[in-house]
Structures are given as structure tokens and as C-alpha cells.
Design a protein around this motif. Structure first.
Motif, PDB file in Angstrom:
ATOM      1  N   GLU A  80      22.901  73.769  25.367  1.00 62.01           N
ATOM      2  CA  GLU A  80      23.103  73.911  23.923  1.00 62.01           C
ATOM      3  C   GLU A  80      21.795  73.632  23.174  1.00 62.01           C
ATOM      4  OE1 GLU A  80      26.333  71.287  22.938  1.00 62.01           O
ATOM      5  OE2 GLU A  80      27.836  72.595  23.863  1.00 62.01           O
ATOM      6  N   GLU A  81      21.103  72.591  23.588  1.00 62.70           N
ATOM      7  CA  GLU A  81      19.820  72.247  22.955  1.00 62.70           C
ATOM      8  C   GLU A  81      18.795  73.361  23.180  1.00 62.70           C
ATOM      9  OE1 GLU A  81      17.056  69.790  20.848  1.00 62.70           O
ATOM     10  OE2 GLU A  81      19.243  69.821  20.964  1.00 62.70           O
ATOM     11  N   ALA A  82      18.755  73.886  24.390  1.00 74.88           N
ATOM     12  CA  ALA A  82      17.825  74.980  24.693  1.00 74.88           C
ATOM     13  C   ALA A  82      18.145  76.204  23.839  1.00 74.88           C
ATOM     14  CB  ALA A  82      17.887  75.331  26.178  1.00 74.88           C
ATOM     15  N   ASN A  83      19.424  76.517  23.700  1.00 74.56           N
ATOM     16  CA  ASN A  83      19.818  77.662  22.869  1.00 74.56           C
ATOM     17  C   ASN A  83      19.453  77.434  21.398  1.00 74.56           C
ATOM     18  OD1 ASN A  83      20.829  79.162  24.994  1.00 74.56           O
ATOM     19  ND2 ASN A  83      22.898  78.326  24.794  1.00 74.56           N
ATOM     20  N   ARG A  84      19.663  76.202  20.926  1.00 79.03           N
ATOM     21  CA  ARG A  84      19.308  75.884  19.544  1.00 79.03           C
ATOM     22  C   ARG A  84      17.809  76.054  19.326  1.00 79.03           C
ATOM     23  NH1 ARG A  84      16.971  72.080  16.916  1.00 79.03           N
ATOM     24  NH2 ARG A  84      16.798  70.677  18.689  1.00 79.03           N
ATOM     25  N   ILE A  85      17.015  75.565  20.267  1.00 82.36           N
ATOM     26  CA  ILE A  85      15.555  75.678  20.164  1.00 82.36           C
ATOM     27  C   ILE A  85      15.130  77.142  20.195  1.00 82.36           C
ATOM     28  CG2 ILE A  85      13.386  75.184  21.367  1.00 82.36           C
ATOM     29  CD1 ILE A  85      14.664  72.471  22.182  1.00 82.36           C
ATOM     30  N   LYS A  86      15.783  77.927  21.070  1.00 82.77           N
ATOM     31  CA  LYS A  86      15.475  79.365  21.127  1.00 82.77           C
ATOM     32  C   LYS A  86      15.781  80.038  19.795  1.00 82.77           C
ATOM     33  CE  LYS A  86      16.272  80.315  26.023  1.00 82.77           C
ATOM     34  NZ  LYS A  86      17.144  81.027  26.970  1.00 82.77           N
ATOM     35  N   ARG A  87      16.952  79.709  19.220  1.00 82.27           N
ATOM     36  CA  ARG A  87      17.327  80.308  17.924  1.00 82.27           C
ATOM     37  C   ARG A  87      16.323  79.927  16.846  1.00 82.27           C
ATOM     38  NH1 ARG A  87      22.414  78.667  19.522  1.00 82.27           N
ATOM     39  NH2 ARG A  87      22.319  76.864  18.144  1.00 82.27           N
ATOM     40  N   GLU A  88      15.944  78.657  16.813  1.00 78.86           N
ATOM     41  CA  GLU A  88      14.972  78.211  15.814  1.00 78.86           C
ATOM     42  C   GLU A  88      13.633  78.934  16.005  1.00 78.86           C
ATOM     43  OE1 GLU A  88      14.663  73.965  16.056  1.00 78.86           O
ATOM     44  OE2 GLU A  88      16.639  73.644  15.143  1.00 78.86           O
ATOM     45  N   GLY A  89      13.226  79.073  17.250  1.00 78.32           N
ATOM     46  CA  GLY A  89      11.978  79.779  17.540  1.00 78.32           C
ATOM     47  C   GLY A  89      12.047  81.238  17.114  1.00 78.32           C
TER      48      GLY A  89
ATOM     49  N   GLU B 203      11.976  81.410  13.322  1.00 74.23           N
ATOM     50  CA  GLU B 203      10.621  81.161  12.839  1.00 74.23           C
ATOM     51  C   GLU B 203       9.716  82.365  13.104  1.00 74.23           C
ATOM     52  OE1 GLU B 203       6.996  77.927  13.415  1.00 74.23           O
ATOM     53  OE2 GLU B 203       9.022  77.396  14.056  1.00 74.23           O
ATOM     54  N   ALA B 204       9.839  82.951  14.276  1.00 77.50           N
ATOM     55  CA  ALA B 204       9.041  84.140  14.606  1.00 77.50           C
ATOM     56  C   ALA B 204       9.396  85.296  13.676  1.00 77.50           C
ATOM     57  CB  ALA B 204       9.271  84.546  16.067  1.00 77.50           C
ATOM     58  N   ASP B 205      10.686  85.480  13.398  1.00 77.06           N
ATOM     59  CA  ASP B 205      11.117  86.540  12.485  1.00 77.06           C
ATOM     60  C   ASP B 205      10.541  86.318  11.088  1.00 77.06           C
ATOM     61  OD1 ASP B 205      12.527  87.742  14.524  1.00 77.06           O
ATOM     62  OD2 ASP B 205      14.486  86.973  13.882  1.00 77.06           O
TER      63      ASP B 205
ATOM     64  N   ALA C 256       8.029  88.819   9.210  1.00 75.12           N
ATOM     65  CA  ALA C 256       8.372  89.367   7.889  1.00 75.12           C
ATOM     66  C   ALA C 256       7.261  89.074   6.889  1.00 75.12           C
ATOM     67  CB  ALA C 256       9.698  88.790   7.410  1.00 75.12           C
ATOM     68  N   ALA C 257       6.727  87.860   6.919  1.00 75.81           N
ATOM     69  CA  ALA C 257       5.639  87.505   5.996  1.00 75.81           C
ATOM     70  C   ALA C 257       4.402  88.359   6.272  1.00 75.81           C
ATOM     71  CB  ALA C 257       5.307  86.023   6.126  1.00 75.81           C
ATOM     72  N   ALA C 258       4.105  88.570   7.544  1.00 80.05           N
ATOM     73  CA  ALA C 258       2.941  89.394   7.909  1.00 80.05           C
ATOM     74  C   ALA C 258       3.144  90.840   7.465  1.00 80.05           C
ATOM     75  CB  ALA C 258       2.703  89.329   9.417  1.00 80.05           C
ATOM     76  N   GLU C 259       4.344  91.357   7.622  1.00 79.21           N
ATOM     77  CA  GLU C 259       4.632  92.724   7.192  1.00 79.21           C
ATOM     78  C   GLU C 259       4.501  92.855   5.675  1.00 79.21           C
ATOM     79  OE1 GLU C 259       8.503  93.351   8.891  1.00 79.21           O
ATOM     80  OE2 GLU C 259       7.664  94.154  10.762  1.00 79.21           O
ATOM     81  N   ASN C 260       4.990  91.859   4.948  1.00 80.34           N
ATOM     82  CA  ASN C 260       4.855  91.876   3.488  1.00 80.34           C
ATOM     83  C   ASN C 260       3.393  91.844   3.077  1.00 80.34           C
ATOM     84  OD1 ASN C 260       7.592  92.010   2.920  1.00 80.34           O
ATOM     85  ND2 ASN C 260       7.833  89.798   2.823  1.00 80.34           N
ATOM     86  N   LYS C 261       2.626  90.994   3.730  1.00 80.78           N
ATOM     87  CA  LYS C 261       1.197  90.896   3.419  1.00 80.78           C
ATOM     88  C   LYS C 261       0.500  92.220   3.723  1.00 80.78           C
ATOM     89  CE  LYS C 261      -2.534  88.682   2.281  1.00 80.78           C
ATOM     90  NZ  LYS C 261      -2.810  88.335   0.905  1.00 80.78           N
ATOM     91  N   ALA C 262       0.857  92.841   4.836  1.00 80.45           N
ATOM     92  CA  ALA C 262       0.263  94.132   5.204  1.00 80.45           C
ATOM     93  C   ALA C 262       0.605  95.191   4.156  1.00 80.45           C
ATOM     94  CB  ALA C 262       0.762  94.572   6.586  1.00 80.45           C
ATOM     95  N   ARG C 263       1.847  95.188   3.670  1.00 83.17           N
ATOM     96  CA  ARG C 263       2.239  96.144   2.626  1.00 83.17           C
ATOM     97  C   ARG C 263       1.447  95.899   1.346  1.00 83.17           C
ATOM     98  NH1 ARG C 263       7.312  96.002   5.143  1.00 83.17           N
ATOM     99  NH2 ARG C 263       7.991  94.134   4.054  1.00 83.17           N
TER     100      ARG C 263
END
Length: 84
Positions: A14-23, A26-28, A32-39
Motif C-alpha cells: 500500500e505504501e509503495a502504491n501510494r508513493i508511486k501515485r504521488e510520484g 508530481e511527474a504529471d 504540464a508546467a513544462a508544456e505550458n511554459k513551452a506554449r
């Protein structure tokens, strides 16, 4: 004992899954921020290009107008010279 091991493993998963989801979240967000900056950068560059094109067009038009005026003045001068 088996129950304790099973419980620990389950909490670990459960902890591993939670960490994966958070990661992943965060990556998403970073993507998204990088795509906005590129636009934004692309929009700014396009605007700059349009301005440069307009400036160059205006310079070319001004230059052409001066050339035409010069040609007209030369023709007028020739006509005056011939009439004298």
C-alpha cells in the motif's frame, strides 16, 4: 506470525502504491508546467516573428517609396533640363 508478515507486506505494498501515485502525480504536474511554459515561449516567439516581419515589410515599403520618388524627381529634372 504469518498474519503479522502478511499484514506488514500488505502495508508495504500500500505504501509503495501510494508513493508511486504521488510520484506519478508530481511527474504529471511537472510535465504540464513544462508544456505550458513551452506554449508560452512559442507564442512569444511567434509574436516576435510577426513584429520583425512587419518592421521589415515597413522598411521595404519605405525604401520602395523613396526609390519611386527619386525616379519621379529624376524624370522631372530631365524634363526641366530638356526644356531649358
Amino acid at each position: 506470525m504469518e498474519v503479522v508478515v502478511k499484514d506488514v507486506l500488505e502495508r508495504g505494498h500500500e505504501e509503495a502504491n501510494r508513493i508511486k501515485r504521488e510520484g506519478t502525480d508530481e511527474a504529471d504536474a511537472i510535465i504540464a508546467a513544462a508544456e505550458n511554459k513551452a506554449r508560452e515561449i512559442l507564442k512569444e516567439r511567434r509574436e516576435q516573428a510577426v513584429l520583425q516581419i512587419e518592421r521589415r515589410k515597413n522598411r521595404e515599403i519605405s525604401s520602395a517609396n523613396l526609390e519611386v520618388k527619386r525616379a519621379i524627381l529624376n524624370v522631372k529634372k530631365e524634363l526641366l533640363d530638356k526644356s531649358i
